[in-house]
Design a protein around this motif. Structure first.
Motif, PDB file in Angstrom:
ATOM      1  N   ALA A 149       0.836  -1.205   0.000  1.00 16.37           N
ATOM      2  CA  ALA A 149       0.000   0.000   0.000  1.00 16.37           C
ATOM      3  C   ALA A 149       0.869   1.252   0.000  1.00 16.37           C
ATOM      4  N   ILE A 150       1.905   1.247   0.827  1.00 24.39           N
ATOM      5  CA  ILE A 150       2.803   2.409   0.894  1.00 24.39           C
ATOM      6  C   ILE A 150       3.600   2.543  -0.408  1.00 24.39           C
ATOM      7  N   HIS A 151       4.044   1.434  -0.944  1.00 24.00           N
ATOM      8  CA  HIS A 151       4.773   1.454  -2.221  1.00 24.00           C
ATOM      9  C   HIS A 151       3.897   2.011  -3.331  1.00 24.00           C
ATOM     10  N   ASP A 152       2.643   1.554  -3.381  1.00 20.84           N
ATOM     11  CA  ASP A 152       1.747   1.942  -4.464  1.00 20.84           C
ATOM     12  C   ASP A 152       1.250   3.380  -4.341  1.00 20.84           C
ATOM     13  N   GLU A 153       1.180   3.887  -3.101  1.00 20.80           N
ATOM     14  CA  GLU A 153       0.647   5.235  -2.887  1.00 20.80           C
ATOM     15  C   GLU A 153       1.476   5.995  -1.853  1.00 20.80           C
ATOM     16  N   PRO A 154       2.733   6.293  -2.188  1.00 24.10           N
ATOM     17  CA  PRO A 154       3.553   7.052  -1.230  1.00 24.10           C
ATOM     18  C   PRO A 154       2.967   8.448  -1.000  1.00 24.10           C
ATOM     19  N   ALA A 155       3.254   8.985   0.165  1.00 28.47           N
ATOM     20  CA  ALA A 155       2.805  10.338   0.536  1.00 28.47           C
ATOM     21  C   ALA A 155       1.278  10.454   0.566  1.00 28.47           C
ATOM     22  N   THR A 156       0.609   9.329   0.813  1.00 33.10           N
ATOM     23  CA  THR A 156      -0.847   9.303   0.936  1.00 33.10           C
ATOM     24  C   THR A 156      -1.192   9.281   2.417  1.00 33.10           C
ATOM     25  N   PRO A 157      -2.148  10.105   2.849  1.00 29.62           N
ATOM     26  CA  PRO A 157      -2.519  10.119   4.267  1.00 29.62           C
ATOM     27  C   PRO A 157      -2.956   8.727   4.756  1.00 29.62           C
ATOM     28  N   ALA A 158      -2.620   8.437   5.987  1.00 31.99           N
ATOM     29  CA  ALA A 158      -2.933   7.133   6.580  1.00 31.99           C
ATOM     30  C   ALA A 158      -4.419   6.817   6.517  1.00 31.99           C
ATOM     31  N   ASP A 159      -5.269   7.811   6.676  1.00 29.63           N
ATOM     32  CA  ASP A 159      -6.703   7.532   6.669  1.00 29.63           C
ATOM     33  C   ASP A 159      -7.199   7.061   5.298  1.00 29.63           C
ATOM     34  N   ARG A 160      -6.419   7.310   4.249  1.00 27.65           N
ATOM     35  CA  ARG A 160      -6.773   6.797   2.918  1.00 27.65           C
ATOM     36  C   ARG A 160      -6.122   5.455   2.639  1.00 27.65           C
ATOM     37  N   LEU A 161      -5.013   5.151   3.307  1.00 30.73           N
ATOM     38  CA  LEU A 161      -4.320   3.877   3.098  1.00 30.73           C
ATOM     39  C   LEU A 161      -4.885   2.752   3.963  1.00 30.73           C
TER      40      LEU A 161
END
Length: 94
Positions: free
Chosen positions: A27-39
């Motif tokens: 999830a972090i790899h696919d969407e870096p710099a994405t807020p935790a509430d969206r991940l």
């Protein structure tokens, strides 16, 4: 890399909710710099953040001003632990 795999396998084995480490790394790899509430998906926000913090303790993730990214170590591990289609490569023990 074997030590990281063993650490993550142990975390997943001990998790009452089942394995999660590779899902969070992807999830972090696919969407870096994405807020935790969206991940976080369906997971409670603080529980998700605790999981990311656990991966950070292993040197696999870094916190950004907003969201997270994989550390170089985390990116290398993820690249070596996945097969061509991006799925997790099973460890030798299962």
């Amino acid at each position: 890399m074997a030590t990281i795999a063993e650490d993550l396998a142990g975390i997943d084995r001990r998790s009452p909710g089942g394995p999660w480490t590779h899902d969070v790394l992807h999830a972090i790899h696919d969407e870096p710099a994405t807020p935790a509430d969206r991940l976080r998906g369906d997971l409670e926000l603080l529980a998700f953040k605790r999981r990311v913090r656990r991966l950070k303790e292993l040197g696999l993730t870094r916190s950004l001003e907003v969201g997270y990214e994989l550390s170089p170590r985390g990116a290398m591990y993820l690249q070596r632990s996945t097969v061509g289609d991006g799925r997790h490569r099973p460890s030798p023990e299962g």
